[in-house]
Design a protein around this motif. Structure first.
Motif, mmCIF file in Angstrom:
data_model
loop_
_atom_site.group_PDB
_atom_site.id
_atom_site.type_symbol
_atom_site.label_atom_id
_atom_site.label_comp_id
_atom_site.label_asym_id
_atom_site.label_seq_id
_atom_site.Cartn_x
_atom_site.Cartn_y
_atom_site.Cartn_z
ATOM 1 N N ASP A 185 42.246 16.377 42.251
ATOM 2 C CA ASP A 185 41.016 15.634 42.008
ATOM 3 C C ASP A 185 39.805 16.240 42.716
ATOM 4 O O ASP A 185 39.845 16.501 43.918
ATOM 5 C CB ASP A 185 41.208 14.186 42.471
ATOM 6 N N GLU A 186 38.736 16.469 41.965
ATOM 7 C CA GLU A 186 37.424 16.942 42.419
ATOM 8 C C GLU A 186 37.373 18.420 42.780
ATOM 9 O O GLU A 186 36.324 18.931 43.177
ATOM 10 C CB GLU A 186 36.897 16.117 43.596
ATOM 11 N N GLU A 187 38.476 19.141 42.663
ATOM 12 C CA GLU A 187 38.474 20.554 43.034
ATOM 13 C C GLU A 187 38.091 21.452 41.855
ATOM 14 O O GLU A 187 38.283 21.095 40.697
ATOM 15 C CB GLU A 187 39.849 20.955 43.572
ATOM 16 N N GLY A 188 37.556 22.618 42.159
ATOM 17 C CA GLY A 188 37.237 23.608 41.135
ATOM 18 C C GLY A 188 38.085 24.853 41.326
ATOM 19 O O GLY A 188 38.597 25.113 42.422
ATOM 20 N N TRP A 189 38.243 25.636 40.268
ATOM 21 C CA TRP A 189 39.027 26.868 40.325
ATOM 22 C C TRP A 189 38.127 28.060 40.026
ATOM 23 O O TRP A 189 37.291 28.008 39.114
ATOM 24 C CB TRP A 189 40.152 26.836 39.286
ATOM 25 N N THR A 190 38.322 29.139 40.789
ATOM 26 C CA THR A 190 37.567 30.371 40.581
ATOM 27 C C THR A 190 38.532 31.530 40.392
ATOM 28 O O THR A 190 39.364 31.802 41.268
ATOM 29 C CB THR A 190 36.642 30.656 41.782
ATOM 30 N N LEU A 191 38.439 32.211 39.268
ATOM 31 C CA LEU A 191 39.298 33.358 38.971
ATOM 32 C C LEU A 191 38.831 34.566 39.777
ATOM 33 O O LEU A 191 37.644 34.891 39.803
ATOM 34 C CB LEU A 191 39.261 33.678 37.479
ATOM 35 N N LEU A 192 39.788 35.235 40.451
ATOM 36 C CA LEU A 192 39.502 36.390 41.283
ATOM 37 C C LEU A 192 39.866 37.687 40.563
ATOM 38 O O LEU A 192 40.665 37.676 39.610
ATOM 39 C CB LEU A 192 40.281 36.286 42.596
ATOM 40 N N PRO A 193 39.327 38.835 41.004
ATOM 41 C CA PRO A 193 39.676 40.115 40.361
ATOM 42 C C PRO A 193 41.169 40.413 40.376
ATOM 43 O O PRO A 193 41.670 41.120 39.493
ATOM 44 C CB PRO A 193 38.899 41.135 41.205
ATOM 45 N N GLY A 433 41.000 38.115 20.361
ATOM 46 C CA GLY A 433 42.046 39.054 20.748
ATOM 47 C C GLY A 433 41.637 39.931 21.914
ATOM 48 O O GLY A 433 42.112 41.067 22.040
ATOM 49 N N PHE A 434 40.774 39.415 22.792
ATOM 50 C CA PHE A 434 40.274 40.243 23.888
ATOM 51 C C PHE A 434 41.134 40.112 25.145
ATOM 52 O O PHE A 434 41.864 39.151 25.339
ATOM 53 C CB PHE A 434 38.822 39.889 24.217
ATOM 54 N N SER A 435 40.999 41.117 25.997
ATOM 55 C CA SER A 435 41.642 41.088 27.306
ATOM 56 C C SER A 435 40.927 40.055 28.179
ATOM 57 O O SER A 435 39.766 39.732 27.957
ATOM 58 C CB SER A 435 41.555 42.466 27.962
ATOM 59 N N VAL A 436 41.632 39.539 29.186
ATOM 60 C CA VAL A 436 41.081 38.502 30.060
ATOM 61 C C VAL A 436 41.115 38.979 31.503
ATOM 62 O O VAL A 436 42.020 39.705 31.908
ATOM 63 C CB VAL A 436 41.870 37.188 29.918
ATOM 64 N N GLY A 437 40.137 38.558 32.289
ATOM 65 C CA GLY A 437 40.075 38.880 33.703
ATOM 66 C C GLY A 437 38.648 38.833 34.182
ATOM 67 O O GLY A 437 37.745 38.374 33.472
ATOM 68 N N VAL A 438 38.416 39.304 35.386
ATOM 69 C CA VAL A 438 37.066 39.494 35.920
ATOM 70 C C VAL A 438 37.063 40.763 36.758
ATOM 71 O O VAL A 438 38.083 41.128 37.359
ATOM 72 C CB VAL A 438 36.599 38.309 36.797
ATOM 73 N N ALA A 439 35.938 41.465 36.767
ATOM 74 C CA ALA A 439 35.768 42.666 37.586
ATOM 75 C C ALA A 439 36.956 43.616 37.412
ATOM 76 O O ALA A 439 37.593 44.036 38.380
ATOM 77 C CB ALA A 439 35.582 42.280 39.054
ATOM 78 N N THR A 440 37.229 43.981 36.175
ATOM 79 C CA THR A 440 38.403 44.802 35.858
ATOM 80 C C THR A 440 38.171 46.291 36.074
ATOM 81 O O THR A 440 39.077 47.100 35.836
ATOM 82 C CB THR A 440 38.841 44.547 34.407
ATOM 83 N N GLY A 441 36.965 46.690 36.496
ATOM 84 C CA GLY A 441 36.697 48.077 36.853
ATOM 85 C C GLY A 441 36.883 49.052 35.712
ATOM 86 O O GLY A 441 36.414 48.830 34.597
ATOM 87 N N THR A 442 37.616 50.129 35.962
ATOM 88 C CA THR A 442 37.816 51.169 34.948
ATOM 89 C C THR A 442 39.070 50.933 34.109
ATOM 90 O O THR A 442 39.449 51.794 33.314
ATOM 91 C CB THR A 442 37.912 52.550 35.607
ATOM 92 N N LYS A 443 39.717 49.783 34.286
ATOM 93 C CA LYS A 443 40.862 49.450 33.444
ATOM 94 C C LYS A 443 40.419 49.427 31.981
ATOM 95 O O LYS A 443 39.381 48.874 31.635
ATOM 96 C CB LYS A 443 41.419 48.087 33.842
ATOM 97 N N SER A 444 41.205 50.034 31.102
ATOM 98 C CA SER A 444 40.872 50.041 29.682
ATOM 99 C C SER A 444 41.141 48.666 29.074
ATOM 100 O O SER A 444 42.249 48.127 29.206
ATOM 101 C CB SER A 444 41.701 51.092 28.945
#
Length: 479
Positions: A185-193, A433-444
């Motif tokens: 309850d009341e918490e938020g989630w943040t996706l990390l690299p 149909g896209f890849s998912v993530g954040v700050a994926t750098g040079t990953k294709s």
């Protein structure tokens, strides 16, 4: 002198601060709106708001120059009968569809609903989604799309969490989240690299400064250390247990706003927290929107006390909260009225339950090393074609973009494909149909995209946009 801060290969220019400005969207929506979501065709979906809720949605479609300020409103369909939520979990899925789950209110009745729905961008149609088996509440829950492409959902009122496997409109739920220290309850989630998920506890009476990290590979929670200052509200006056938004920045830090006037910063590289400056006075971000700007600053909406009116806006630059002008309704709004989403233009769309929809145009330039980059796309593409593919780097941006917490999610860490056609018109192609993530750098990474049949034929320029930052253009031909 201009200095550069470099972290994780990303440079953020530290220039003398200049505030952005607000512009009202030229055409009002048919009614007051909230809960805005950027869709993969470049339009923005908004729920009608107020206790006259009917489950109707509206879409803001940019004009032929790509402007949202001069865009038009069209129907966004109607939710399944009997489902009219306010404050719920939501996410754009890799299919390009939107999922809603729960609702603190349903038709303005406080029910902590377990209902849900899918929205198809392609058909403009809503369909029913069933809750995880045995759940009696979902309510104002948090959610996230994991790097696996699967949707993770919290139960607002327990420690329960589940991951959805989705085939068409069929959903199979699998329990996850062992080891959670307190209820969601009341918490938020943040996706990390890393692909893991960060949260700050809001109900952990044994440790009022505890944070936790969900490890995607194991499906378990463990402590992420002390936030150093208390962020959740346990005051005798309100005891709301509210928290503020948490936004990942390109330099590898997460700024977490509190409901206690305290704020904190999480450093991903060192796995440690430190206290951040306060907004000032009695300003807090209890249930409040924030959004990442292209230059790496974060725009915040704050209130002078929990749920009180008279909002003030700031940009966090990593060292200070810089005051910026508020939109016209700021003096009458509380921070929880607000909703933000990052537009493909690098601007921030803002709603406050009224028909006055505003756009914040920041002054900064995109941070160095943050732009998507295309490595492969066909040089000749057909109008009206489906499932075209573009490949490259950083298609998910450096962050989820916007944050609110448990009541509302409007992440934009997915690629948009934008084409300027032979007549100079801006056309968005529905991605999926896209890849998912954040700050994926040079990953294709890659995405599929569908080209509207209405696009002009001839030479054109294609770009991929993530969180308001566009890639360099690639010359193509539409035939």
């Amino acid at each position: 002198m201009i200095a550069l801060l470099v972290c994780s290969g990303v440079a953020i220019t530290q220039e003398p601060f200049t505030a952005g400005h607000w512009t009202r969207v030229a055409v009002n929506p048919p009614t007051g709106v909230s809960h805005i979501q950027l869709l993969t065709d470049g339009s923005v979906l908004a729920l009608n708001s107020g206790c006259h809720l009917t489950g109707n949605w509206f879409r803001l479609v940019p004009d032929s120059t790509g402007s949202y300020i001069h865009g038009k409103w069209v129907s966004g369909g109607t939710l399944p009968a009997g489902y009219n939520p306010l404050y719920f979990a939501s996410a754009v899925l890799p299919s390009g569809n939107l999922i809603l789950m729960g609702g603190e209110y349903d038709g303005c009745n406080a029910v902590w609903s377990t209902k849900g729905a899918f929205y198809s961008v392609r058909t403009n149609h809503w369909s029913v989604v069933t809750a995880p088996l045995g759940w009696t509440t979902i309510g104002d829950a948090q959610s996230v799309v994991l790097p696996t492409g699967k949707f993770m959902l919290a139960n607002c009122c327990t420690k329960d969490e589940a991951i959805a496997s989705i085939s068409g409109t069929t959903v199979t739920w699998t329990p996850t989240g062992a080891g959670k220290a307190d209820i969601n309850d009341e918490e938020g989630w943040t996706l990390l690299p890393s692909g893991n998920v960060l949260t700050v506890d809001a109900n952990n009476t044994a440790n009022l400064k505890n944070s936790e990290k969900y490890t995607t590979s194991t499906g378990t929670w463990a402590s992420a250390g002390s936030t150093m200052v208390q962020l959740d509200d346990t005051s005798t006056a309100t005891n709301s247990h509210e928290l503020g938004p948490m936004v990942l920045r390109p330099n590898g830090t997460v700024i977490a706003a509190g409901a206690t006037t305290n704020n904190a910063v999480y450093n991903i590289a060192t796995h440690t927290w430190s206290a951040a400056p306060k907004f000032g006075g009695n300003l807090d971000a209890a249930d409040a929107p924030a959004a990442l700007l292209p230059d790496g600053n974060v725009l915040f909406d704050t209130s002078p006390g929990i749920f009180t009116t008279g909002t003030k806006f700031f940009e966090w630059d990593g060292a200070a909260f810089n005051p910026v002008p508020g939109p016209p309704n700021a003096s009458a709004d509380s921070s929880y009225y607000g909703s933000m989403v990052v537009l493909p233009t690098g601007q921030i769309l803002f709603t406050d339950f009224s028909s006055d929809v505003e756009v914040y145009t920041p002054s900064g330039s995109p941070c160095t090393g943050c732009a998507p980059f295309i490595t492969s796309v066909a040089s000749s593409l057909s109008h009206g074609s489906f499932n075209n593919v573009v490949t490259g780097h950083r298609f998910n941006g450096m962050s989820e973009g916007a944050s609110y917490g448990d009541d509302s999610q409007s992440a934009t860490n997915f690629p948009l494909v934008r084409i300027k056609d032979a007549l100079g018109k801006v056309v968005y192609c529905r991605t999926h149909g896209f890849s998912v993530g954040v700050a994926t750098g040079t990953k294709s990474v890659s995405t599929q995209f569908d080209i509207p049949s209405t696009i002009s034929l001839g030479p054109a320029t294609l770009k991929v946009v993530a969180n308001g930052i566009a890639s360099p253009g690639v010359a193509i031909t539409i035939n």
